[in-house]
Scaffold this motif. Structure first.
Motif, PDB file in Angstrom:
ATOM      1  N   MET A 280       0.869  -1.172   0.000  1.00 17.33           N
ATOM      2  CA  MET A 280       0.000   0.000   0.000  1.00 17.33           C
ATOM      3  C   MET A 280       0.909   1.226   0.000  1.00 17.33           C
ATOM      4  O   MET A 280       1.703   1.409   0.932  1.00 17.33           O
ATOM      5  CB  MET A 280      -0.893   0.011   1.246  1.00 17.33           C
ATOM      6  N   GLU A 281       0.837   2.040  -1.058  1.00 16.32           N
ATOM      7  CA  GLU A 281       1.749   3.173  -1.183  1.00 16.32           C
ATOM      8  C   GLU A 281       0.962   4.460  -1.400  1.00 16.32           C
ATOM      9  O   GLU A 281       0.177   4.565  -2.350  1.00 16.32           O
ATOM     10  CB  GLU A 281       2.739   2.933  -2.330  1.00 16.32           C
ATOM     11  N   PHE A 282       1.168   5.427  -0.499  1.00 18.36           N
ATOM     12  CA  PHE A 282       0.426   6.680  -0.540  1.00 18.36           C
ATOM     13  C   PHE A 282       1.397   7.852  -0.486  1.00 18.36           C
ATOM     14  O   PHE A 282       2.371   7.831   0.257  1.00 18.36           O
ATOM     15  CB  PHE A 282      -0.554   6.760   0.632  1.00 18.36           C
ATOM     16  N   GLU A 283       1.113   8.858  -1.308  1.00 11.84           N
ATOM     17  CA  GLU A 283       1.947  10.051  -1.330  1.00 11.84           C
ATOM     18  C   GLU A 283       1.055  11.265  -1.567  1.00 11.84           C
ATOM     19  O   GLU A 283       0.160  11.222  -2.419  1.00 11.84           O
ATOM     20  CB  GLU A 283       3.005   9.938  -2.426  1.00 11.84           C
ATOM     21  N   THR A 284       1.266  12.330  -0.804  1.00 15.69           N
ATOM     22  CA  THR A 284       0.514  13.569  -0.993  1.00 15.69           C
ATOM     23  C   THR A 284       1.485  14.636  -1.505  1.00 15.69           C
ATOM     24  O   THR A 284       2.683  14.554  -1.245  1.00 15.69           O
ATOM     25  CB  THR A 284      -0.124  14.052   0.326  1.00 15.69           C
ATOM     26  N   PRO A 285       0.982  15.633  -2.203  1.00 11.44           N
ATOM     27  CA  PRO A 285       1.883  16.694  -2.683  1.00 11.44           C
ATOM     28  C   PRO A 285       2.483  17.463  -1.501  1.00 11.44           C
ATOM     29  O   PRO A 285       1.877  17.563  -0.437  1.00 11.44           O
ATOM     30  CB  PRO A 285       0.961  17.602  -3.501  1.00 11.44           C
ATOM     31  N   ILE A 286       3.691  17.999  -1.722  1.00 13.40           N
ATOM     32  CA  ILE A 286       4.271  18.906  -0.735  1.00 13.40           C
ATOM     33  C   ILE A 286       3.366  20.130  -0.657  1.00 13.40           C
ATOM     34  O   ILE A 286       2.962  20.671  -1.696  1.00 13.40           O
ATOM     35  CB  ILE A 286       5.702  19.305  -1.150  1.00 13.40           C
ATOM     36  N   PRO A 287       2.961  20.565   0.549  1.00 18.92           N
ATOM     37  CA  PRO A 287       2.031  21.699   0.657  1.00 18.92           C
ATOM     38  C   PRO A 287       2.483  22.905  -0.166  1.00 18.92           C
ATOM     39  O   PRO A 287       3.666  23.276  -0.162  1.00 18.92           O
ATOM     40  CB  PRO A 287       2.042  22.004   2.156  1.00 18.92           C
ATOM     41  N   ALA A 288       1.516  23.512  -0.864  1.00 22.55           N
ATOM     42  CA  ALA A 288       1.817  24.653  -1.740  1.00 22.55           C
ATOM     43  C   ALA A 288       2.445  25.805  -0.962  1.00 22.55           C
ATOM     44  O   ALA A 288       3.316  26.513  -1.489  1.00 22.55           O
ATOM     45  CB  ALA A 288       0.531  25.111  -2.436  1.00 22.55           C
ATOM     46  N   GLN A 289       2.038  25.987   0.304  1.00 18.74           N
ATOM     47  CA  GLN A 289       2.613  27.063   1.128  1.00 18.74           C
ATOM     48  C   GLN A 289       4.106  26.852   1.340  1.00 18.74           C
ATOM     49  O   GLN A 289       4.871  27.816   1.396  1.00 18.74           O
ATOM     50  CB  GLN A 289       1.921  27.107   2.495  1.00 18.74           C
ATOM     51  N   PHE A 290       4.522  25.573   1.464  1.00 17.43           N
ATOM     52  CA  PHE A 290       5.951  25.269   1.605  1.00 17.43           C
ATOM     53  C   PHE A 290       6.685  25.665   0.315  1.00 17.43           C
ATOM     54  O   PHE A 290       7.718  26.318   0.351  1.00 17.43           O
ATOM     55  CB  PHE A 290       6.187  23.780   1.865  1.00 17.43           C
ATOM     56  N   ARG A 291       6.112  25.244  -0.828  1.00 12.90           N
ATOM     57  CA  ARG A 291       6.727  25.481  -2.141  1.00 12.90           C
ATOM     58  C   ARG A 291       6.902  26.970  -2.431  1.00 12.90           C
ATOM     59  O   ARG A 291       7.880  27.395  -3.042  1.00 12.90           O
ATOM     60  CB  ARG A 291       5.885  24.840  -3.223  1.00 12.90           C
ATOM     61  N   MET A 292       5.902  27.764  -2.013  1.00 13.58           N
ATOM     62  CA  MET A 292       5.911  29.190  -2.310  1.00 13.58           C
ATOM     63  C   MET A 292       7.156  29.888  -1.774  1.00 13.58           C
ATOM     64  O   MET A 292       7.610  30.886  -2.337  1.00 13.58           O
ATOM     65  CB  MET A 292       4.660  29.858  -1.715  1.00 13.58           C
ATOM     66  N   LEU A 293       7.709  29.372  -0.685  1.00 18.51           N
ATOM     67  CA  LEU A 293       8.884  30.006  -0.080  1.00 18.51           C
ATOM     68  C   LEU A 293      10.141  29.816  -0.924  1.00 18.51           C
ATOM     69  O   LEU A 293      11.169  30.450  -0.661  1.00 18.51           O
ATOM     70  CB  LEU A 293       9.123  29.418   1.324  1.00 18.51           C
ATOM     71  N   PHE A 294      10.071  28.935  -1.928  1.00 19.82           N
ATOM     72  CA  PHE A 294      11.267  28.608  -2.731  1.00 19.82           C
ATOM     73  C   PHE A 294      11.124  29.016  -4.197  1.00 19.82           C
ATOM     74  O   PHE A 294      11.883  28.578  -5.040  1.00 19.82           O
ATOM     75  CB  PHE A 294      11.583  27.108  -2.596  1.00 19.82           C
ATOM     76  N   LYS A 295      10.110  29.858  -4.475  1.00 21.27           N
ATOM     77  CA  LYS A 295       9.929  30.317  -5.854  1.00 21.27           C
ATOM     78  C   LYS A 295      10.841  31.509  -6.124  1.00 21.27           C
ATOM     79  O   LYS A 295      11.026  32.351  -5.273  1.00 21.27           O
ATOM     80  CB  LYS A 295       8.472  30.696  -6.100  1.00 21.27           C
TER      81      LYS A 295
END
Length: 295
Positions: A280-295
């Motif tokens: 059973m393999e589950f993965e969620t996206p990295i939260p968009a708020q986290f990503r925004m800090l690295f744009k």
């Protein structure tokens, strides 16, 4: 027989012979392709004896009642703090938002177990959510709950062998120099329930964390953590040990709080099903708020 429920129109059938659910649907429902029937199953549009079933190979017995919706979306579970990612007769995998406890602590606290128990009750499932592991109130991400005591015991008894990959992603304060590495020491709570670390055995529990930097700026680092052990506050203490605490951590942090939340998310959970032994393999996206800090 056709009937209306608050979720839509259902047609009811009586099972004439034992068979796996999808096989029975293919043989008995006219004018529907296999893919359409699978979509309805995934969309929670099939009930067996009044209980929603999503398992393709659910064993039907002669005399059971099957209710079928023609819609792909049915009985959709909605809660602002909890999202059901996967469900079968033995367990449920959820993604929780920050701000909700894994289980009750004290009087009438908002918690995932209570949300799931209410959902099971309204969807007429005769089960309750059994806590197998926990995430801190302010940590978001993937969790698994058992639906019965036997499944809970199987998961707890062999947790470290059943779970073969469990990863978190965090925004850490400051720019990490190393690209990857491992932190290992002993963790123990003091009398104020603050977890502290020691390079030598202090009577606590040995903790091992592997880290890999995904992105960085001069202010912050986006880091993936893979746990070899699962100790209380392990990632938060180990991050602080490195001089780069998790952002938004009021307990072990340095006041750096760019998005006004604890920047820790359990984004990957892989385990062998305790009953079927399937991966059973589950993965969620990295939260968009986290990503925004690295744009």
């Amino acid at each position: 027989m056709t009937y209306n429920s608050k979720q839509g129109m259902y047609t009811q059938y009586t099972v004439g012979e034992d068979a796996p659910l999808l096989e029975w649907l293919m043989a008995n429902i006219q004018g529907m392709s296999r893919n359409k029937l699978k979509d309805i199953l995934k969309g929670r549009g099939v009930k067996v004896n009044g209980k929603v079933v999503t398992q393709f190979d659910y064993p039907l017995l002669k005399g059971m009642t099957v209710s079928l919706s023609r819609s792909k979306k049915n009985d959709t579970f909605k809660n602002r703090f909890v999202k059901v990612v996967y469900e079968d007769r033995y367990l449920v995998v959820v993604e929780k938002n920050p701000g909700i406890l894994s289980m009750a602590a004290g009087h009438k606290t908002l918690n995932v177990k209570a949300v799931l128990d209410d959902y099971f009750k309204t969807s007429r499932q005769r089960c309750t959510a059994h806590v197998v592991h926990r995430l801190d109130r302010d940590t978001s991400g993937l969790m698994v709950y058992a639906k019965d005591m036997e499944t809970e015991m199987a998961l707890e008894r062999d947790w470290h062998n059943i779970v073969y990959d469990r990863r978190y992603v965090a925004v850490l304060s400051g720019e990490m120099v190393e690209d990857e590495g491992t932190i290992a020491n002993w963790l123990k709570d003091n009398s104020a329930y603050i977890t502290y670390s020691s390079p030598v055995d202090n009577g606590g529990k040995y903790a091992v964390t592997h880290f890999h930097v995904l992105d960085r700026t001069t202010e912050h680092s986006l880091v993936e953590f893979k746990l070899e052990t699962g100790r209380k506050n392990q990632i938060r203490v180990h991050s602080a040990d490195m001089g780069h605490p998790v952002c938004g951590d009021v307990k072990y942090g340095n006041g750096d709080d760019p998005i006004h939340r604890l920047c820790l998310h359990a984004y990957m959970l892989c385990f062998f099903h305790p009953v079927t032994r399937r991966r059973m393999e589950f993965e969620t996206p990295i939260p968009a708020q986290f990503r925004m800090l690295f744009k």
